[in-house]
Design a protein around this motif. Structure first.
Motif, PDB file in Angstrom:
ATOM      1  N   VAL A   1       0.854  -1.182   0.000  1.00  0.00           N
ATOM      2  CA  VAL A   1       0.000   0.000   0.000  1.00  0.00           C
ATOM      3  C   VAL A   1       0.894   1.237   0.000  1.00  0.00           C
ATOM      4  CG1 VAL A   1      -1.732   1.315   1.273  1.00  0.00           C
ATOM      5  CG2 VAL A   1      -1.894  -1.174   1.156  1.00  0.00           C
ATOM      6  N   LEU A   2       0.750   2.074  -1.022  1.00  0.00           N
ATOM      7  CA  LEU A   2       1.542   3.298  -1.128  1.00  0.00           C
ATOM      8  C   LEU A   2       0.829   4.491  -0.498  1.00  0.00           C
ATOM      9  CD1 LEU A   2       2.764   3.000  -4.842  1.00  0.00           C
ATOM     10  CD2 LEU A   2       3.753   1.995  -2.765  1.00  0.00           C
ATOM     11  N   LYS A   3      -0.494   4.441  -0.476  1.00  0.00           N
ATOM     12  CA  LYS A   3      -1.290   5.542   0.049  1.00  0.00           C
ATOM     13  C   LYS A   3      -2.630   4.960   0.489  1.00  0.00           C
ATOM     14  CE  LYS A   3      -0.791  10.277  -0.272  1.00  0.00           C
ATOM     15  NZ  LYS A   3       0.428  11.037   0.063  1.00  0.00           N
ATOM     16  N   CYS A   4      -3.144   5.456   1.609  1.00  0.00           N
ATOM     17  CA  CYS A   4      -4.418   4.951   2.118  1.00  0.00           C
ATOM     18  C   CYS A   4      -5.099   6.040   2.911  1.00  0.00           C
ATOM     19  CB  CYS A   4      -4.191   3.717   3.002  1.00  0.00           C
ATOM     20  SG  CYS A   4      -5.674   3.136   3.871  1.00  0.00           S
ATOM     21  N   GLY A   5      -6.392   6.201   2.699  1.00  0.00           N
ATOM     22  CA  GLY A   5      -7.147   7.184   3.466  1.00  0.00           C
ATOM     23  C   GLY A   5      -8.315   7.720   2.671  1.00  0.00           C
ATOM     24  N   PHE A   6      -8.907   8.774   3.191  1.00  0.00           N
ATOM     25  CA  PHE A   6      -9.998   9.462   2.503  1.00  0.00           C
ATOM     26  C   PHE A   6      -9.342  10.554   1.658  1.00  0.00           C
ATOM     27  CE2 PHE A   6     -11.523   7.461   6.313  1.00  0.00           C
ATOM     28  CZ  PHE A   6     -12.674   6.814   5.887  1.00  0.00           C
ATOM     29  N   LEU A   7      -8.826  10.155   0.516  1.00  0.00           N
ATOM     30  CA  LEU A   7      -7.864  10.958  -0.226  1.00  0.00           C
ATOM     31  C   LEU A   7      -8.502  12.037  -1.091  1.00  0.00           C
ATOM     32  CD1 LEU A   7      -5.513   8.021  -1.314  1.00  0.00           C
ATOM     33  CD2 LEU A   7      -5.357   9.455   0.733  1.00  0.00           C
ATOM     34  N   ASN A   8      -9.751  11.839  -1.479  1.00  0.00           N
ATOM     35  CA  ASN A   8     -10.438  12.825  -2.308  1.00  0.00           C
ATOM     36  C   ASN A   8     -11.782  13.253  -1.749  1.00  0.00           C
ATOM     37  OD1 ASN A   8      -8.727  13.101  -4.874  1.00  0.00           O
ATOM     38  ND2 ASN A   8      -8.929  10.890  -4.706  1.00  0.00           N
TER      39      ASN A   8
END
Length: 222
Positions: free
Chosen positions: A80-87
């Protein structure tokens, strides 16, 4: 009667008291508005720390979901390179990839496959798929034609936090690899377009500036 009270009649006292109450109420409303705005800014986009993540454990439920879905699509070696409520504040997203040697060139990771997964009300779906080509659900991104003959060495990827126009956004800078160690082309920037509800290419290098539409059926290179 001394002081202010002694110098004011009944009506004046009432008016002065009303004005004081209005000023106090106004200040309170302003403070509540500022606090509400600050809270909104803080919770509109939330990103989990990847340093909290290993392949077997995760300290946040969201990280566990990101890892599980990434491995479901790409296999147990997915990272996983990025995780979250990104947009969006109500949509969890996972940027997962399969890295390949030499794994990094400068500040860019080398991947053979990459996906962006979104947990929407209907469930998880693949919003972006990067393999030989870059595709969203509507077509191909960042190309004019399909090249079936050239060897595939993967992409170098750099995840950035601002678009080319300076607006804060999740941006994937993707460059096709010419060989094991070298990029062959100028990177393509991929970011979320809220107007069409999907990831698209974004560029200020050629007109029309901004988001670029997908190519649904690109020709094959002769």
């Amino acid at each position: 009667m001394n002081g202010i009270a002694g110098g004011l009649g009944g009506k004046q006292m009432k008016d002065w008291g009303n004005a004081k109450f209005i000023r106090s109420t106004t200040v309170t409303i302003l403070l509540l508005t500022l606090l509400s705005t600050a809270a909104t800014c803080q919770t509109a986009v939330q990103e989990f720390r990847i340093s909290d993540l290993t392949r077997t454990t995760a300290s946040e439920p969201g990280l566990k979901e990101c890892l599980r879905e990434g491995q479901r699509i790409l296999g147990e070696n997915a990272e996983v390179l990025k995780c979250g409520f990104l947009n969006q504040a109500d949509v969890l997203e996972s940027v997962a990839a399969l890295k390949r040697p030499p794994f990094r060139v400068g500040d860019r990771s080398i991947v053979s496959r990459l996906v962006i997964l979104r947990k929407e009300p209907s469930g998880w779906r693949t919003a972006l798929n990067v393999s030989r080509e870059i595709q969203n659900g509507a077509g191909f991104l960042g190309i004019d034609y399909l090249d079936d003959a050239s060897p595939y060495w993967g992409y170098s990827v750099l995840i950035e936090n601002h678009r080319a126009d300076g607006k804060p956004a999740l941006v994937l800078s993707l460059a096709y690899m010419a060989n094991e160690n070298d990029m062959s082309e100028v990177p393509v920037d991929i970011t979320w377009n809220p107007a069409v509800h999907r990831y698209q290419e974004f560029s200020l290098n050629y007109e029309p500036f901004g988001f670029k539409p997908e190519i649904k059926n690109p020709p094959h290179k002769p």
